[in-house]
Design a protein around this motif. Sequence first.
Motif, mmCIF file in Angstrom:
data_model
loop_
_atom_site.group_PDB
_atom_site.id
_atom_site.type_symbol
_atom_site.label_atom_id
_atom_site.label_comp_id
_atom_site.label_asym_id
_atom_site.label_seq_id
_atom_site.Cartn_x
_atom_site.Cartn_y
_atom_site.Cartn_z
ATOM 1 N N ASP A 83 36.114 44.294 49.101
ATOM 2 C CA ASP A 83 36.259 43.424 50.264
ATOM 3 C C ASP A 83 35.749 42.009 49.983
ATOM 4 O OD1 ASP A 83 37.068 42.911 52.868
ATOM 5 O OD2 ASP A 83 35.115 43.428 53.724
ATOM 6 N N LEU A 84 35.328 41.742 48.749
ATOM 7 C CA LEU A 84 34.762 40.442 48.370
ATOM 8 C C LEU A 84 35.815 39.562 47.722
ATOM 9 C CD1 LEU A 84 32.256 38.581 47.813
ATOM 10 C CD2 LEU A 84 32.094 39.769 45.620
ATOM 11 N N VAL A 85 35.879 38.316 48.185
ATOM 12 C CA VAL A 85 36.709 37.288 47.569
ATOM 13 C C VAL A 85 35.801 36.097 47.318
ATOM 14 C CG1 VAL A 85 38.612 35.685 47.914
ATOM 15 C CG2 VAL A 85 38.807 38.018 48.730
ATOM 16 N N VAL A 86 35.740 35.644 46.077
ATOM 17 C CA VAL A 86 34.944 34.463 45.738
ATOM 18 C C VAL A 86 35.924 33.359 45.382
ATOM 19 C CG1 VAL A 86 33.184 33.492 44.238
ATOM 20 C CG2 VAL A 86 33.071 35.897 44.893
ATOM 21 N N ALA A 87 35.968 32.324 46.229
ATOM 22 C CA ALA A 87 36.933 31.241 46.023
ATOM 23 C C ALA A 87 36.489 30.019 46.809
ATOM 24 C CB ALA A 87 38.320 31.678 46.468
ATOM 25 N N GLY A 88 37.270 28.965 46.681
ATOM 26 C CA GLY A 88 36.991 27.738 47.403
ATOM 27 C C GLY A 88 36.323 26.711 46.519
ATOM 28 N N LYS A 89 36.030 25.564 47.082
ATOM 29 C CA LYS A 89 35.446 24.468 46.317
ATOM 30 C C LYS A 89 34.085 24.815 45.744
ATOM 31 C CE LYS A 89 37.868 21.001 48.966
ATOM 32 N NZ LYS A 89 37.770 19.942 49.952
ATOM 33 N N LEU A 90 33.303 25.567 46.468
ATOM 34 C CA LEU A 90 31.952 25.912 46.018
ATOM 35 C C LEU A 90 31.827 27.359 45.572
ATOM 36 C CD1 LEU A 90 29.941 23.984 48.750
ATOM 37 C CD2 LEU A 90 30.451 23.265 46.422
ATOM 38 N N MET A 91 32.954 28.034 45.365
ATOM 39 C CA MET A 91 32.962 29.427 44.941
ATOM 40 C C MET A 91 32.069 30.283 45.837
ATOM 41 S SD MET A 91 35.128 29.643 42.682
ATOM 42 C CE MET A 91 36.149 28.306 42.212
ATOM 43 N N LEU B 46 44.884 25.556 43.257
ATOM 44 C CA LEU B 46 44.182 26.470 42.354
ATOM 45 C C LEU B 46 42.968 27.123 43.002
ATOM 46 C CD1 LEU B 46 44.364 24.734 38.877
ATOM 47 C CD2 LEU B 46 45.573 26.766 39.658
ATOM 48 N N MET B 47 42.394 26.501 44.011
ATOM 49 C CA MET B 47 41.234 27.087 44.677
ATOM 50 C C MET B 47 41.628 28.170 45.670
ATOM 51 S SD MET B 47 38.751 23.907 45.246
ATOM 52 C CE MET B 47 38.285 22.869 43.901
ATOM 53 N N ALA B 48 42.911 28.312 45.914
ATOM 54 C CA ALA B 48 43.381 29.353 46.828
ATOM 55 C C ALA B 48 43.524 30.700 46.115
ATOM 56 C CB ALA B 48 44.711 28.949 47.450
ATOM 57 N N TYR B 49 43.197 30.731 44.826
ATOM 58 C CA TYR B 49 43.219 31.979 44.059
ATOM 59 C C TYR B 49 41.785 32.394 43.777
ATOM 60 C CZ TYR B 49 48.159 31.222 43.534
ATOM 61 O OH TYR B 49 49.484 31.032 43.795
ATOM 62 N N PRO B 50 41.401 33.587 44.189
ATOM 63 C CA PRO B 50 40.021 34.030 43.999
ATOM 64 C C PRO B 50 39.631 34.131 42.529
ATOM 65 C CG PRO B 50 41.169 35.461 45.541
ATOM 66 C CD PRO B 50 42.185 34.550 44.943
ATOM 67 N N LEU B 51 38.376 33.820 42.274
ATOM 68 C CA LEU B 51 37.831 33.906 40.924
ATOM 69 C C LEU B 51 37.668 35.352 40.491
ATOM 70 C CD1 LEU B 51 36.893 31.868 38.826
ATOM 71 C CD2 LEU B 51 34.609 32.077 39.746
ATOM 72 N N ASN B 52 37.514 36.240 41.429
ATOM 73 C CA ASN B 52 37.326 37.660 41.106
ATOM 74 C C ASN B 52 38.596 38.450 41.385
ATOM 75 O OD1 ASN B 52 36.984 37.268 43.884
ATOM 76 N ND2 ASN B 52 35.789 39.123 44.091
ATOM 77 N N SER B 53 39.700 37.966 40.821
ATOM 78 C CA SER B 53 40.981 38.639 41.050
ATOM 79 C C SER B 53 41.788 38.716 39.766
ATOM 80 C CB SER B 53 41.798 37.889 42.105
ATOM 81 O OG SER B 53 42.253 36.663 41.577
ATOM 82 N N LEU B 54 42.852 39.470 39.812
ATOM 83 C CA LEU B 54 43.764 39.576 38.685
ATOM 84 C C LEU B 54 44.430 38.228 38.400
ATOM 85 C CD1 LEU B 54 45.166 41.403 36.628
ATOM 86 C CD2 LEU B 54 46.877 41.902 38.382
ATOM 87 N N ALA B 55 44.647 37.420 39.423
ATOM 88 C CA ALA B 55 45.283 36.110 39.250
ATOM 89 C C ALA B 55 44.467 35.224 38.311
ATOM 90 C CB ALA B 55 45.454 35.426 40.602
ATOM 91 N N PHE B 56 43.147 35.312 38.359
ATOM 92 C CA PHE B 56 42.286 34.529 37.468
ATOM 93 C C PHE B 56 42.566 34.885 36.006
ATOM 94 C CE2 PHE B 56 38.446 34.481 34.853
ATOM 95 C CZ PHE B 56 38.151 33.130 34.867
#
Length: 106
Positions: free
Chosen positions: A18-26, A44-54
């Motif tokens: 249930d966690l998404v880490v994203a945005g300007k300040l992660m 690019l900030m609309a893609y979570p850092l903790n996802s397959l997209a990264f």
Amino acid sequence: MKEILCIHCQEAIHERDDLVVAGKLMQPHHVRCFEQVKHGLPYLMAYPLNSLAFWIFLVAVNLVFVGVSQAFPGTGKDMLLFALVVNIPLLLFRGLCWLSYERHLP
């Protein structure tokens, strides 16, 4: 265990799924909260850092580096340096995401 709060709704996030880490300040979000706020984020900030997209993005960038260094002989050292400049910060951000948030969640 450290409590992780969603930056949008201020409620606790209890599971890693249930966690998404994203945005300007992660910052941490619930999946449902991120769906509401991601439209206002830069591309690019609309893609979570903790996802397959990264990871797909990281592999694609590295394939471009390899392709350019193969297509233009003599640019190998320059492309290696550029790849390091791109990869190291991305992997550091990903590691910090795990250290700050994900390791505290089941």
